[in-house]
Design an enzyme around this catalytic site. Sequence first.
Site, PDB file in Angstrom:
ATOM      1  N   LEU A  88      33.534  39.237  34.151  1.00  0.00           N
ATOM      2  CA  LEU A  88      34.120  39.281  35.485  1.00  0.00           C
ATOM      3  C   LEU A  88      34.018  40.720  35.980  1.00  0.00           C
ATOM      4  O   LEU A  88      34.173  41.663  35.206  1.00  0.00           O
ATOM      5  CB  LEU A  88      35.593  38.852  35.461  1.00  0.00           C
ATOM      6  CG  LEU A  88      35.897  37.395  35.095  1.00  0.00           C
ATOM      7  CD1 LEU A  88      37.408  37.178  35.026  1.00  0.00           C
ATOM      8  CD2 LEU A  88      35.273  36.432  36.095  1.00  0.00           C
ATOM      9  N   ASP A  89      33.758  40.881  37.260  1.00  0.00           N
ATOM     10  CA  ASP A  89      33.713  42.227  37.825  1.00  0.00           C
ATOM     11  C   ASP A  89      35.048  42.929  37.613  1.00  0.00           C
ATOM     12  O   ASP A  89      36.100  42.279  37.530  1.00  0.00           O
ATOM     13  CB  ASP A  89      33.403  42.163  39.322  1.00  0.00           C
ATOM     14  CG  ASP A  89      32.004  41.649  39.596  1.00  0.00           C
ATOM     15  OD1 ASP A  89      31.141  41.801  38.711  1.00  0.00           O
ATOM     16  OD2 ASP A  89      31.782  41.093  40.687  1.00  0.00           O
ATOM     17  N   ARG A  90      34.993  44.228  37.564  1.00  0.00           N
ATOM     18  CA  ARG A  90      36.208  45.003  37.295  1.00  0.00           C
ATOM     19  C   ARG A  90      37.371  44.648  38.224  1.00  0.00           C
ATOM     20  O   ARG A  90      38.500  44.468  37.764  1.00  0.00           O
ATOM     21  CB  ARG A  90      35.892  46.496  37.386  1.00  0.00           C
ATOM     22  CG  ARG A  90      37.079  47.384  37.077  1.00  0.00           C
ATOM     23  CD  ARG A  90      36.663  48.830  36.991  1.00  0.00           C
ATOM     24  NE  ARG A  90      37.743  49.647  36.446  1.00  0.00           N
ATOM     25  CZ  ARG A  90      37.583  50.842  35.912  1.00  0.00           C
ATOM     26  NH1 ARG A  90      36.384  51.370  35.832  1.00  0.00           N
ATOM     27  NH2 ARG A  90      38.603  51.522  35.448  1.00  0.00           N
TER      28      ARG A  90
END
EC number: 5.4.99.26
Length: 376
Positions: A167-169
Amino acid sequence: MSRENQVRQSLFDIERALRESPFWQVVPPEEEAFNSTEPFSLDTMKPEEWLQWVFLPRMHALLDSELALPRSWFYCLILKKRWKGRQKRPRRFCCVSSSSMSYSPPMYRMAQCTMLEIIYQDEHLVAVNKPSGWLVHRSWLDRKEKVVVMQTVRDQIGQHVYTVHRLDRPTSGVLLLALSSEVARALSQQFESHQMQKTYHAVVRGYVLDDGVIDYALTEELDKIADKFTNPDKAPQPAVTHYRSLAQAEMPVAIGRYPTARYSLMELKPQTGRKHQLRRHMSHIHHPIIGDTAHGDLRHNRGMESHFSCGRLMLHASELQLNHPVSGQPLTLQARWDAPWQGVVTQFGWKGILPEFEGVEFPADSGQDSEHFVEQ
């Protein structure tokens, strides 16, 4: 006690005092605030913001780097009245130069003493509710990052974990990890063959009144450093997102040229998995996700933080449906919204629309399993 340990203890004392004060913030400042060139970021941050989000993380990172401390620096010991048993007058802060260390804002130092919420765990896999702002794992670009999901989960369960997806930050929600390389390969194959169904929720700008499908090919987004040797002329890749509008809200706050601000709560189901697909697709139909600094509306991002106390990306991986890689049984994993999300839902009058994601918050150090999953 060594000087390093004295410094570290003083840092923890400062952090504890700040947490107990009304100045402690859960949501970091806008990313642009960290680009200030003024001492103590006086032009972009309040003093307490600089202390929490710049000074403390940089000091902790410097200590963790195990570099020799300059003798001329007393660091946070200047806040104490005693140094080596002698009375001292408080002195001014000594700014730590960004050239002396690597620092990527916002750095959630407080997360290092926080146990992640475990959604599901057995002898083969574990799923956690990833907080917004956390990296899944380190890369060569952020190898000095101190707060990462994989290391935290490993320390929490006392077992090595393997990545299955990312998942993106700034995105929160369901993150699945394997407990063996064999299970990791099996789960990765499910992702690659689109056998898993992912459901996200997002808050977007404007009214979205209908349901639909976004079928819009995306060119690959390249990082200037990590992808500098990658061919920039690749053909656009197919990308499909199914969306459903769940609720709308018109808030009496003026943003831009409009006297009110309109928002929609969306359910998003990506059929493909391109980089930043959901963010880019919602921007493509002129309903960018709130908090998206790359593809969104900066005025609405700032308005959400200033008026509704939410400065994060409003994108949450709420549900993941899959077949268990060993037993073959269907699993539905769900992750609840965090406090900023819940605050927006409450203020916008959306409470009760998705009650399964409105669970109460865990104490920061509980480490309690949520058991928030459905075994079908």
